[in-house]
Write an enzyme that holds these catalytic residues in place. Structure first.
Site, PDB file in Angstrom:
ATOM      1  N   ARG A 189      76.096  27.564  61.422  1.00 22.02           N
ATOM      2  CA  ARG A 189      76.085  29.177  60.556  1.00 22.02           C
ATOM      3  C   ARG A 189      76.718  29.389  59.958  1.00 22.02           C
ATOM      4  NH1 ARG A 189      78.710  32.995  60.559  1.00 22.02           N
ATOM      5  NH2 ARG A 189      78.743  33.932  62.183  1.00 22.02           N
ATOM      6  N   LYS A 207      89.709  28.767  57.574  1.00 18.62           N
ATOM      7  CA  LYS A 207      90.923  29.820  58.453  1.00 18.62           C
ATOM      8  C   LYS A 207      92.030  29.379  59.269  1.00 18.62           C
ATOM      9  CE  LYS A 207      87.159  32.258  59.903  1.00 18.62           C
ATOM     10  NZ  LYS A 207      86.923  33.702  60.061  1.00 18.62           N
ATOM     11  N   GLU A 278      84.103  28.384  65.896  1.00 19.61           N
ATOM     12  CA  GLU A 278      83.879  29.173  64.806  1.00 19.61           C
ATOM     13  C   GLU A 278      82.508  28.906  64.169  1.00 19.61           C
ATOM     14  OE1 GLU A 278      86.186  31.395  62.948  1.00 19.61           O
ATOM     15  OE2 GLU A 278      84.440  31.792  62.829  1.00 19.61           O
ATOM     16  N   ASP A 279      81.281  29.410  63.341  1.00 25.23           N
ATOM     17  CA  ASP A 279      80.238  29.581  63.148  1.00 25.23           C
ATOM     18  C   ASP A 279      79.687  29.030  63.379  1.00 25.23           C
ATOM     19  OD1 ASP A 279      81.308  31.550  61.478  1.00 25.23           O
ATOM     20  OD2 ASP A 279      81.303  30.780  59.456  1.00 25.23           O
ATOM     21  N   ASP A 301      85.486  33.062  68.067  1.00 25.69           N
ATOM     22  CA  ASP A 301      86.106  33.745  67.065  1.00 25.69           C
ATOM     23  C   ASP A 301      85.202  35.140  66.107  1.00 25.69           C
ATOM     24  OD1 ASP A 301      87.157  35.149  64.340  1.00 25.69           O
ATOM     25  OD2 ASP A 301      86.596  33.988  63.282  1.00 25.69           O
ATOM     26  N   ASP A 302      83.689  34.695  66.330  1.00 19.79           N
ATOM     27  CA  ASP A 302      82.663  35.271  65.862  1.00 19.79           C
ATOM     28  C   ASP A 302      82.425  36.295  66.767  1.00 19.79           C
ATOM     29  OD1 ASP A 302      81.838  33.983  62.827  1.00 19.79           O
ATOM     30  OD2 ASP A 302      82.085  32.299  64.566  1.00 19.79           O
ATOM     31  N   ASN A 457      79.140  38.502  55.686  1.00 21.34           N
ATOM     32  CA  ASN A 457      79.935  37.563  54.824  1.00 21.34           C
ATOM     33  C   ASN A 457      78.972  36.145  54.086  1.00 21.34           C
ATOM     34  OD1 ASN A 457      82.240  38.496  54.669  1.00 21.34           O
ATOM     35  ND2 ASN A 457      82.888  37.353  56.895  1.00 21.34           N
TER      36      ASN A 457
HETATM   37  N1  LIG Z   1      83.640  40.967  59.267  1.00 21.98           N
HETATM   38  C1  LIG Z   1      83.432  40.104  60.143  1.00 21.98           C
HETATM   39  O1  LIG Z   1      84.390  39.055  60.551  1.00 21.98           O
HETATM   40  C2  LIG Z   1      82.785  38.668  60.209  1.00 21.98           C
HETATM   41  C3  LIG Z   1      82.682  38.158  61.866  1.00 21.98           C
HETATM   42  C4  LIG Z   1      81.100  38.125  62.671  1.00 21.98           C
HETATM   43  C5  LIG Z   1      80.459  37.105  61.215  1.00 21.98           C
HETATM   44  N2  LIG Z   1      80.327  38.359  60.317  1.00 21.98           N
HETATM   45  C6  LIG Z   1      79.003  38.021  59.420  1.00 21.98           C
HETATM   46  O2  LIG Z   1      78.323  38.691  59.886  1.00 21.98           O
HETATM   47  C7  LIG Z   1      77.066  37.861  59.907  1.00 21.98           C
HETATM   48  C8  LIG Z   1      75.668  37.466  61.282  1.00 21.98           C
HETATM   49  O3  LIG Z   1      76.188  36.688  61.354  1.00 21.98           O
HETATM   50  P1  LIG Z   1      75.986  36.727  63.133  1.00 21.98           P
HETATM   51  O4  LIG Z   1      76.745  35.255  63.838  1.00 21.98           O
HETATM   52  O5  LIG Z   1      75.954  37.366  64.130  1.00 21.98           O
HETATM   53  O6  LIG Z   1      74.867  35.512  63.015  1.00 21.98           O
HETATM   54  P2  LIG Z   1      73.190  35.754  63.555  1.00 21.98           P
HETATM   55  O7  LIG Z   1      72.417  34.873  62.868  1.00 21.98           O
HETATM   56  O8  LIG Z   1      73.458  35.424  65.180  1.00 21.98           O
HETATM   57  O9  LIG Z   1      72.444  37.066  63.620  1.00 21.98           O
HETATM   58  C9  LIG Z   1      71.863  37.987  62.206  1.00 21.98           C
HETATM   59  C10 LIG Z   1      71.455  38.519  63.340  1.00 21.98           C
HETATM   60  O10 LIG Z   1      71.232  39.350  61.839  1.00 21.98           O
HETATM   61  C11 LIG Z   1      69.391  40.296  62.619  1.00 21.98           C
HETATM   62  N3  LIG Z   1      68.180  40.591  60.917  1.00 21.98           N
HETATM   63  C12 LIG Z   1      68.052  40.055  60.623  1.00 21.98           C
HETATM   64  N4  LIG Z   1      68.003  39.989  59.553  1.00 21.98           N
HETATM   65  C13 LIG Z   1      67.194  41.768  59.537  1.00 21.98           C
HETATM   66  C14 LIG Z   1      67.307  42.655  59.194  1.00 21.98           C
HETATM   67  N5  LIG Z   1      66.516  42.877  58.027  1.00 21.98           N
HETATM   68  N6  LIG Z   1      67.566  43.829  59.738  1.00 21.98           N
HETATM   69  C15 LIG Z   1      68.566  44.125  60.539  1.00 21.98           C
HETATM   70  N7  LIG Z   1      69.423  42.797  61.199  1.00 21.98           N
HETATM   71  C16 LIG Z   1      68.194  42.019  61.004  1.00 21.98           C
HETATM   72  C17 LIG Z   1      68.795  38.416  63.211  1.00 21.98           C
HETATM   73  O11 LIG Z   1      67.670  39.292  63.796  1.00 21.98           O
HETATM   74  C18 LIG Z   1      69.640  38.903  64.059  1.00 21.98           C
HETATM   75  O12 LIG Z   1      70.082  39.234  65.140  1.00 21.98           O
HETATM   76  C19 LIG Z   1      77.166  36.491  58.590  1.00 21.98           C
HETATM   77  O13 LIG Z   1      76.859  37.179  57.316  1.00 21.98           O
HETATM   78  C20 LIG Z   1      78.569  36.097  59.114  1.00 21.98           C
HETATM   79  O14 LIG Z   1      79.370  36.405  57.982  1.00 21.98           O
HETATM   80  C21 LIG Z   1      81.430  38.709  59.572  1.00 21.98           C
HETATM   81  O1  LIG Z   2      84.515  34.080  58.106  1.00 18.95           O
HETATM   82  C1  LIG Z   2      84.891  35.567  57.829  1.00 18.95           C
HETATM   83  O2  LIG Z   2      85.214  35.660  56.824  1.00 18.95           O
HETATM   84  C2  LIG Z   2      84.379  36.240  59.070  1.00 18.95           C
HETATM   85  C3  LIG Z   2      83.912  35.643  60.022  1.00 18.95           C
HETATM   86  O3  LIG Z   2      84.261  34.608  59.976  1.00 18.95           O
HETATM   87  C4  LIG Z   2      82.353  34.984  59.562  1.00 18.95           C
HETATM   88  O4  LIG Z   2      81.676  34.070  60.199  1.00 18.95           O
HETATM   89  O5  LIG Z   2      82.159  35.548  58.569  1.00 18.95           O
HETATM   90 MG   LIG Z   3      82.970  33.177  61.533  1.00 24.30          MG
END
Ligand SMILES: NC(=O)c1ccc[n+]([C@@H]2O[C@H](COP(=O)([O-])OP(=O)(O)OC[C@H]3O[C@@H](n4cnc5c(N)ncnc54)[C@H](O)[C@@H]3O)[C@@H](O)[C@H]2O)c1
Ligand SMILES: O=C(O)C[C@H](O)C(=O)O
Ligand SMILES: [Mg+2]
Length: 616
Positions: A189, A207, A278-279, A301-302, A457
Site C-alpha cells: 500500500r 523516508k 512503512e506502507d 509509521d503509518d 497522499n
Molecule cells: N499524512 C500522513 O502522514 C499519512 C500517513 C499515513 C497514511 N496517509 C495516507 O492515508 C491514506 C490511507 O492510508 P491507510 O494506510 O489507512 O490505507 P488503507 O487502505 O489501510 O485504508 C483506507 C481506508 O479508506 C476507506 N475508504 C475507501 N474509500 C472510501 C470512501 N469513499 N469514503 C470513506 N472511506 C473510504 C477504506 O474503507 C479504508 O478503511 C493513504 O493515501 C496514505 O497515503 C497519510
Molecule cells: O509517506 C508519506 O508521505 C506519509 C505516509 O507515510 C503515507 O503513507 O502517506
Molecule cells: Mg506511509
C-alpha cells in the site's frame, strides 16, 4: 554536614563527567577527527560515502592517490552546490510539464545521491522545503509508480519469498557493520497508490532521506529494505519490464513466516537497529505491529507516526478556537477512512481524550462517542458485519444513530450534515472525496474554527485542496493536507494557511530518540511524548492564525526536540538503556538542556571529513 557536601561534590563531579561525555559524543568527534579509509584512488571517487568530487584538497589528492584523476580546480562545497543548481535551473527551463519536471529533479538528485552523499544531504538539509517534495511525497509516489523504468543502481536490500531460509546469512551482504535505522516495506500500500510491489522500495528510500536530513542519522547507517512477496497488481504482474516477483502475494502463515525470518535476521546482525514498518496494507500493518512491538525495537509509521501528527494537529485546532486543551474531549470528529492510518489516529485521539477525562474506564468509554467513522461502505455502526477488532470500539450504537436519522452505511455527506462536526479528517486515499457538497455541509460545523485534515497522499489522492476548502467553508477554516500544497490568498491581505499534516514531523524524532535512549521497545508513552512535543512547538499567535504545524524548514530543530522528549520519556519509564558511551546511569543524570545537547551532538552533519588512508 561535611558528608553531605562531599556527596554534593561527588555528584557534581559525576555530572561534569557526563557533560564532558556529552560534549565529546561521537559525532562531534567524528566531524573533526579524520575518517580512516582502506581504499585509494578511483575507488574513493566511486564510493558515494567518501567521494568529494572536485572538493578534494590538493594534500588529500596526494595522500589518497587522486592527483590527476580530477580537474585541477579545487572547489568549495558551496561552489559545487552552485554548479548543481545551475544544472537544475536549466532543467526547470526546459521541462514540458509538472510531472516531467518533478521526475527530472528527482533524477538529478538521485544521481547526486549515487555519487556524493555528503553533498546530496547538504543540499537536502539546507533547502529541505524545496527538495522534500522531490525525494518524499508527492514525487516519491510517481517515482515508485515508474520505478522499473527509472531503476539504474540498487539502493538498500531486497528480500524475496525466494530467499526463505537464507536471510540470516544474506544480511551480511550489506557492507555496513553498524545500521541504526531500517525502513522496510512490502510495497502492498504505497501512499494512496495501492500495491506497487517491489517498486515500493522508493518509499523506504525517501523516508530514510528524511532520517538523515531531519534527524541527522549517519547515512552510512541507514538501510532501506523491500520484502518482495509478490504483488496483486495485475498490471505489474503482466508488465515484462517489472523488476519484482511476478507472482500473487504470499498470504497467511507463509507471509508471516517471511517477515518473522526477516526480523530475526536483521536484529541478529544489528541488535540495536530500529525498524520502521512503512506502507504495509492494513491487514498486516496492525497485526505485525502487535506481533513485534513488545519484542523488537520497531514501530509502524503509518499507524503510530500518523496518529501522533494528527493528535498534535487536533490539539492545535482546539487552541485555534481559543479554547483550553481540556476542551479536546468535546470535539466531534468525523474520520473518513478506517484503514491502518485512520485506526491509528482514532485510537491515539481517543487515548488523549480519555487521559484528559481522568484516564479511567468511564473516560475511555465516553471518549469513543466523539468519533464518527466512515469507510468505503459508509458509517460504521454495530450492525457492520466482519468488523475489524480495532474499529469495533468506534462503531456507533444503532439505536442512537437511528434517532439521528443515520443508518449503518450512511454516506459521508449524511454524516457531516447531521453531526456538524468540529473536524473532518480524511485518511481514505480517495482524491476529491470531500466534494463541494460535503464541504457545503461542513460549513454547518458548530465550531468557530472548523478544521479539515485531508491527509491522503500523494497530491492526487488528497481529499480536497486548500482552495476548494477555503472557497466553500470560509476564512475561519483550519486546513492541513498530507502532501505539501500552497497557501490560499483570501484577498485583503488574508492568507488561508495550508499546513502539512504528515508523519514526517514525527518519525525522524521517534527514531533518533529511541536510538539514543537505547530503549529496547518503543512504548506508547514515548510516542505520546513525541506528539505532545510537536503540539507544543506552535505559539498561541501561530495557532490563532490557523498555523498548526511548524514549517518544514525547521524540521531539524523539531526533530531534535522530539528526540529529546522521547529520550526523557524512556528514562522516566525506566526502559532507556543508554547508547554507546552514554549509559543509562549517565542519561538519568542529564537535565532537559543536557539531553537536547546530547541529541544535537549525535546528529550527523553533512560536512566533508578529512580522509586518511590506512592499510588493513
Ligand atoms: N499524512 C500522513 O502522514 C499519512 C500517513 C499515513 C497514511 N496517509 C495516507 O492515508 C491514506 C490511507 O492510508 P491507510 O494506510 O489507512 O490505507 P488503507 O487502505 O489501510 O485504508 C483506507 C481506508 O479508506 C476507506 N475508504 C475507501 N474509500 C472510501 C470512501 N469513499 N469514503 C470513506 N472511506 C473510504 C477504506 O474503507 C479504508 O478503511 C493513504 O493515501 C496514505 O497515503 C497519510
Ligand atoms: O509517506 C508519506 O508521505 C506519509 C505516509 O507515510 C503515507 O503513507 O502517506
Ligand atoms: Mg506511509
Amino acid at each position: 554536614m561535611s558528608n553531605f557536601c562531599s556527596q554534593v561534590r561527588l555528584s557534581s563531579n559525576l555530572i561534569r563527567d557526563v557533560r564532558i561525555r556529552i560534549s565529546r559524543s561521537f559525532t562531534t568527534i567524528e566531524c573533526h577527527r579524520p575518517t580512516i579509509l582502506h581504499k585509494k584512488g578511483v575507488d574513493i571517487i566511486h564510493d558515494p560515502w567518501f567521494n568529494k568530487g572536485t572538493a578534494f584538497s590538493m594534500t588529500e589528492r596526494d595522500r589518497l592517490e587522486l592527483r590527476g584523476l580530477l580537474p585541477t580546480n579545487v572547489q568549495t562545497v558551496e561552489q559545487q552546490i552552485e554548479r548543481f543548481k545551475t544544472d537544475l535551473r536549466r532543467i526547470e527551463m526546459n521541462a514540458r510539464d509538472g510531472e516531467t519536471l518533478s521526475l527530472a529533479k528527482w533524477r538529478i538528485l538521485n544521481r547526486l545521491h549515487d555519487r556524493n552523499e555528503t553533498m546530496y544531504y547538504k543540499i537536502l538539509v539546507n533547502q529541505i522545503k524545496e527538495y522534500a517534495p522531490v525525494v518524499y511525497t508527492p514525487t516519491v509516489g510517481l517515482v515508485c509508480q515508474k520505478y522499473s523504468g527509472l531503476f539504474r543502481r540498487p539502493r538498500g536490500m531486497y528480500f524475496s519469498a525466494a530467499d526463505r531460509g537464507e536471510m540470516m546469512s544474506m544480511v551480511y551482504n550489506w557492507p555496513a557493520d553498524q545500521v541504526d535505522m531500517i525502513v522496510v516495506t512490502d510495497g502492498s500500500r504505497i501512499l494512496g497508490l495501492g500495491d506497487l510491489g517491489v517498486q515500493g522500495i522508493g518509499i523506504a528510500i525517501g523516508k530514510l532521506d528524511l532520517y538523515v536530513a531531519a534527524a541527522g542519522i549517519n547515512p552510512q547507517r541507514v538501510l532501506p529494505i523491500m520484502i518482495d512477496v509478490g504483488t496483486n497488481n495485475e498490471k505489474l504482474l503482466k508488465d515484462p519490464l517489472y523488476l519484482g516477483l511476478q507472482e500473487h502475494r504470499l498470504e497467511g502463515d507463509e507471509y508471516v513466516s517471511i517477515i518473522d525470518e526477516f526480523m530475526e535476521a536483521v536484529f541478529n546482525r544489528w541488535p540495536h537497529v530500529i525498524v520502521q514498518f512503512e506502507d504495509f496494507q492494513c491487514k498486516w500493518a496492525s497485526m505485525l505491529l502487535n506481533r513485534y512491538r513488545n519484542t523488537y525495537r520497531m514501530f509502524n509509521d503509518d499507524v503510530q507516526g500518523t496518529a501522533g501528527v494528527a493528535v498534535a494537529g487536533l490539539l492545535g485546532a482546539v487552541r485555534a478556537q481559543d479554547k483550553m486543551l481540556i476542551d479536546f474531549p468535546k470535539q466531534n470528529i468525523v474520520v473518513a477512512g478506517a484503514g491502518s492510518a485512520g485506526v491509528g489516529v482514532l485510537k491515539a485521539a481517543r487515548r488523549t481524550m480519555a487521559r484528559m477525562l481522568g484516564n479511567n474506564k468511564d473516560a475511555y468509554e465516553s471518549a469513543r462517542n466523539q468519533f464518527w467513522v466512515v469507510d468505503v461502505n459508509g458509517l460504521i455502526t454495530e450492525e457492520r458485519e466482519n468488523i475489524d477488532d480495532d474499529v469495533k470500539p468506534f462503531a456507533k450504537k444503532s439505536n442512537e444513530m437511528r434517532r439521528r436519522g443515520l443508518n449503518e452505511g450512511a454516506s459521508l455527506l449524511e454524516v457531516v450534515q447531521e453531526v456538524k462536526p468540529d473536524v473532518l479528517l480524511g485518511l481514505s486515499a480517495v482524491g476529491g472525496l470531500f466534494s463541494k457538497e460535503i464541504l457545503e455541509a461542513f460549513k454547518g460545523s458548530t465550531s468557530t474554527r472548523p478544521t479539515i485534515f485531508a491527509m491522503s497522499n500523494p497530491t492526487t489522492n488528497v481529499e480536497c485542496t486548500p482552495e476548494e476548502a477555503f472557497s466553500v467553508v470560509g476564512k475561519h477554516l483550519i486546513f492541513a493536507s498530507g502532501s505539501p500544497l500552497k497557501d490560499v490568498d483570501l484577498g485583503n491581505g488574508e492568507i488561508g494557511y495550508c499546513n502539512q499534516g504528515n508523519n514526517m514531523y514525527l518519525f525522524p524524532g521517534i527514531g533518533l530518540g529511541t536510538l539514543l535512549s537505547g530503549a529496547r521497545i518503543i512504548s506508547d508513552g514515548m510516542l505520546q511524548a513525541a506528539a505532545e512535543c510537536l503540539a507544543e512547538f506552535m505559539t498561541e499567535e501561530e495557532v490563532l492564525k490557523g498555523i498548526i504545524y511548524p514549517p518544514i524548514s525547521r524540521i531539524r530543530d523539531i526533530t531534535k526536540a522530539i528526540a529529546a522528549a522521547v529520550i526523557s520519556e524512556a528514562i522516566k519509564e525506566r526502559i532507556a538503556e543508554g547508547y554507546r558511551e552514554m549509559t543509562y546511569r549517565d542519561l538519568k543524570r542529564l537535565s532537559k538542556e543536557d539531553i537536547i545537547l546530547h541529541v544535537e551532538n549525535n546528529m550527523w552533519k553533512p560536512d566533508y571529513p578529512t580522509l586518511v588512508y590506512k592499510n588493513i
